[in-house]
Write a protein that holds these residues in place. Structure first.
Motif, mmCIF file in Angstrom:
data_model
loop_
_atom_site.group_PDB
_atom_site.id
_atom_site.type_symbol
_atom_site.label_atom_id
_atom_site.label_comp_id
_atom_site.label_asym_id
_atom_site.label_seq_id
_atom_site.Cartn_x
_atom_site.Cartn_y
_atom_site.Cartn_z
ATOM 1 N N GLN A 60 0.834 -1.209 0.000
ATOM 2 C CA GLN A 60 0.000 0.000 0.000
ATOM 3 C C GLN A 60 0.863 1.251 0.000
ATOM 4 O O GLN A 60 0.536 2.238 -0.661
ATOM 5 C CB GLN A 60 -0.938 -0.014 1.202
ATOM 6 N N TRP A 61 1.974 1.237 0.735
ATOM 7 C CA TRP A 61 2.868 2.387 0.760
ATOM 8 C C TRP A 61 3.494 2.620 -0.612
ATOM 9 O O TRP A 61 3.693 3.751 -1.021
ATOM 10 C CB TRP A 61 3.961 2.210 1.818
ATOM 11 N N ARG A 62 3.817 1.568 -1.310
ATOM 12 C CA ARG A 62 4.429 1.724 -2.636
ATOM 13 C C ARG A 62 3.445 2.333 -3.639
ATOM 14 O O ARG A 62 3.856 2.980 -4.595
ATOM 15 C CB ARG A 62 4.921 0.377 -3.153
ATOM 16 N N LEU A 63 2.151 2.132 -3.425
ATOM 17 C CA LEU A 63 1.131 2.657 -4.337
ATOM 18 C C LEU A 63 0.694 4.084 -4.006
ATOM 19 O O LEU A 63 -0.044 4.691 -4.777
ATOM 20 C CB LEU A 63 -0.098 1.739 -4.321
ATOM 21 N N ARG A 64 1.133 4.617 -2.882
ATOM 22 C CA ARG A 64 0.698 5.961 -2.478
ATOM 23 C C ARG A 64 1.222 7.006 -3.450
ATOM 24 O O ARG A 64 2.373 6.971 -3.873
ATOM 25 C CB ARG A 64 1.188 6.290 -1.074
ATOM 26 N N SER A 65 0.355 7.934 -3.803
ATOM 27 C CA SER A 65 0.752 9.013 -4.712
ATOM 28 C C SER A 65 0.714 10.379 -4.046
ATOM 29 O O SER A 65 1.080 11.372 -4.656
ATOM 30 C CB SER A 65 -0.155 9.010 -5.940
ATOM 31 N N ASP A 66 0.259 10.417 -2.792
ATOM 32 C CA ASP A 66 0.123 11.705 -2.115
ATOM 33 C C ASP A 66 1.413 12.180 -1.450
ATOM 34 O O ASP A 66 1.475 13.300 -0.951
ATOM 35 C CB ASP A 66 -1.000 11.646 -1.077
ATOM 36 N N ILE A 67 2.456 11.351 -1.449
ATOM 37 C CA ILE A 67 3.735 11.765 -0.864
ATOM 38 C C ILE A 67 4.859 11.487 -1.856
ATOM 39 O O ILE A 67 4.650 10.878 -2.896
ATOM 40 C CB ILE A 67 4.013 11.049 0.474
ATOM 41 N N ALA A 107 8.019 7.102 0.174
ATOM 42 C CA ALA A 107 7.139 5.938 0.219
ATOM 43 C C ALA A 107 7.927 4.651 0.006
ATOM 44 O O ALA A 107 7.673 3.639 0.664
ATOM 45 C CB ALA A 107 6.048 6.070 -0.832
#
Length: 100
Positions: free
Chosen positions: A51-58, A63
């Motif tokens: 899930q962290w690898r897919l984050r786009s807000d940071i 990430a």
């Protein structure tokens, strides 16, 4: 001067002040703190890492670093299973030695 020394010793020893003033009440907010969350398994840690690898807000580099640490922790937990009691270890080694 002697009286000041005696009062300082009382206050330092944890005795209540001689003025008869009530002691402050404990903070009520401390008693309402939630208990810590349950420990995540290695599988759950790997899911959170994905899930962290897919984050786009940071920042992607940040990430990725967080995900790498979560993967490292998951691998460490997989390599070291939870410790067993001495009695359980003795039973297992005796069973293995006797061929059970």
């Amino acid at each position: 001067m002697f009286r000041i020394v005696v009062q300082e010793k009382r206050a330092f020893a944890g005795e209540p002040p001689s003025s008869g003033a009530p002691l402050p009440q404990a903070n009520k907010a401390l008693s309402t703190i939630d208990p810590p969350p349950a420990r995540l398994t290695s599988l759950q840690l790997r899911e959170v890492s994905a899930q962290w690898r897919l984050r786009s807000d940071i920042d992607p580099q940040t990430a990725s670093r967080v995900a790498d640490v979560l993967d490292w922790l998951a691998a460490k937990r997989e390599a070291h299973p939870p410790a067993r009691s001495a009695a359980h270890q003795l039973r297992a080694s005796l069973s293995q030695w006797m061929g059970f």
